[in-house]
Design a protein around this motif. Structure first.
Motif, short mmCIF file in Angstrom:
data_model
loop_
_atom_site.label_atom_id
_atom_site.label_comp_id
_atom_site.label_asym_id
_atom_site.label_seq_id
_atom_site.Cartn_x
_atom_site.Cartn_y
_atom_site.Cartn_z
N HIS A 47 0.81 -1.22 0.00
CA HIS A 47 0.00 0.00 0.00
C HIS A 47 0.85 1.28 0.00
CE1 HIS A 47 -2.69 -3.11 1.63
NE2 HIS A 47 -3.63 -2.47 0.96
N PHE A 48 1.81 1.34 -0.90
CA PHE A 48 2.68 2.52 -1.00
C PHE A 48 1.95 3.69 -1.65
CE2 PHE A 48 5.78 -0.83 -0.65
CZ PHE A 48 6.82 -0.25 0.06
N PRO A 49 2.29 4.93 -1.24
CA PRO A 49 1.76 6.09 -1.97
C PRO A 49 2.20 6.01 -3.43
CG PRO A 49 2.77 6.78 0.09
CD PRO A 49 3.12 5.33 -0.09
N CYS A 50 1.33 6.40 -4.33
CA CYS A 50 1.60 6.27 -5.76
C CYS A 50 2.91 6.94 -6.18
CB CYS A 50 0.44 6.85 -6.56
SG CYS A 50 -1.12 5.99 -6.27
N GLN A 51 3.20 8.12 -5.59
CA GLN A 51 4.39 8.87 -6.00
C GLN A 51 5.70 8.20 -5.59
OE1 GLN A 51 2.23 9.88 -3.67
NE2 GLN A 51 3.31 10.79 -1.93
N GLU B 36 1.45 -4.58 -9.67
CA GLU B 36 0.54 -4.80 -10.79
C GLU B 36 0.85 -3.67 -11.76
OE1 GLU B 36 -4.25 -5.05 -11.65
OE2 GLU B 36 -3.53 -5.30 -9.61
N ARG B 37 0.91 -3.96 -13.04
CA ARG B 37 1.28 -2.96 -14.04
C ARG B 37 0.05 -2.31 -14.66
NH1 ARG B 37 6.08 -3.92 -11.75
NH2 ARG B 37 7.64 -4.78 -13.12
N GLU B 38 0.18 -1.02 -14.90
CA GLU B 38 -0.89 -0.27 -15.56
C GLU B 38 -0.94 -0.69 -17.02
OE1 GLU B 38 -3.93 1.31 -16.31
OE2 GLU B 38 -3.30 2.02 -14.33
N PRO C 15 7.21 3.45 -9.39
CA PRO C 15 7.38 3.83 -10.79
C PRO C 15 6.06 4.16 -11.49
CG PRO C 15 8.63 1.84 -10.29
CD PRO C 15 7.75 2.12 -9.10
N PHE C 16 6.17 4.91 -12.57
CA PHE C 16 4.99 5.36 -13.31
C PHE C 16 4.12 4.22 -13.79
CE2 PHE C 16 8.03 4.44 -16.61
CZ PHE C 16 7.26 3.95 -17.65
N TYR C 17 4.70 3.05 -14.01
CA TYR C 17 3.94 1.92 -14.58
C TYR C 17 3.19 1.10 -13.53
CZ TYR C 17 8.38 -0.25 -13.31
OH TYR C 17 9.50 -0.64 -12.64
N ALA C 18 3.34 1.42 -12.25
CA ALA C 18 2.60 0.70 -11.21
C ALA C 18 1.13 1.12 -11.25
CB ALA C 18 3.19 0.98 -9.83
N LYS C 19 0.26 0.15 -11.24
CA LYS C 19 -1.19 0.42 -11.25
C LYS C 19 -1.60 1.04 -9.92
CE LYS C 19 -5.39 -1.77 -12.86
NZ LYS C 19 -5.38 -1.24 -14.22
N HIS C 20 -2.56 1.94 -9.96
CA HIS C 20 -3.09 2.58 -8.76
C HIS C 20 -4.46 2.01 -8.44
CE1 HIS C 20 -0.62 6.43 -9.94
NE2 HIS C 20 0.14 5.39 -9.70
N GLY C 21 -4.82 2.06 -7.16
CA GLY C 21 -6.14 1.59 -6.75
C GLY C 21 -6.53 2.16 -5.40
N ALA D 131 -0.44 2.75 -4.79
CA ALA D 131 0.13 1.88 -5.81
C ALA D 131 -0.12 0.43 -5.41
CB ALA D 131 1.63 2.13 -5.94
N LYS D 132 -0.51 -0.37 -6.37
CA LYS D 132 -0.71 -1.80 -6.12
C LYS D 132 0.66 -2.46 -6.23
CE LYS D 132 -5.47 -2.14 -7.66
NZ LYS D 132 -6.39 -2.91 -8.51
N ALA D 133 1.44 -2.26 -5.16
CA ALA D 133 2.84 -2.67 -5.17
C ALA D 133 3.24 -3.20 -3.80
CB ALA D 133 3.72 -1.47 -5.53
N MET D 134 4.38 -3.90 -3.79
CA MET D 134 4.93 -4.42 -2.55
C MET D 134 6.44 -4.46 -2.64
SD MET D 134 6.35 -7.59 -2.84
CE MET D 134 6.79 -8.29 -4.40
N ASP D 135 7.08 -4.39 -1.48
CA ASP D 135 8.52 -4.62 -1.36
C ASP D 135 8.72 -5.69 -0.30
OD1 ASP D 135 9.12 -2.60 -3.15
OD2 ASP D 135 9.71 -1.16 -1.61
#
Length: 137
Positions: A59-63, A98-100, A66-72, A80-84
């Protein structure tokens, strides 16, 4: 040993910032909500906050991604729909998202960071569409 015998932990970015801010004097660079985590923050999460365990931060802030990470939308707002994955001694060892797939959104994001021209090749790959997908690296 813990990585082989116990489940990995999970924490949302906002919750991680809250944990870090309780001990902000322990860091050279203070953790700031909305800013990327530093290596020292990632190591603290896995070494101290979770007792030397691997931890997925989500649940990272979109900014911060990377630009290609999908937002939700999430309980934390637009993220950003991302994880580390962070581990003791090293910090982040892998990240994924998840990629946009929307060409128009990708183009708009690249224009907003003044990279549309230098990353035109990336847009060209998405010109005729793509399938929903994710990636890591």
């Amino acid at each position: 040993e813990k990585a082989r015998t116990q489940p990995f932990e999970r924490i949302a970015y906002d919750d991680a910032i809250e944990v870090l801010n309780k001990n902000k004097n322990a860091f050279e660079i203070a953790p700031v909500l909305g800013q990327p985590l530093q290596s020292e923050h990632e190591r603290y999460i896995s070494e101290i906050a979770f007792s030397r365990r691997p931890v997925f931060i989500t649940h990272f802030p979109c900014q911060t991604k990377p630009f290609y990470a999908k937002h939700g939308e999430t309980e934390f707002g637009l993220r950003a729909k991302a994880m580390d994955l962070v581990i003791p001694r090293y910090g982040e060892v892998i990240g994924g998202s998840e990629r946009e797939e929307s060409f128009d959104l990708l183009k708009s994001r690249l224009e907003s960071i003044d990279q549309a021209e230098s990353l035109a090749w990336y847009l060209e790959l998405r010109k005729y569409g793509t399938v929903p997908h994710s990636g890591w690296g």
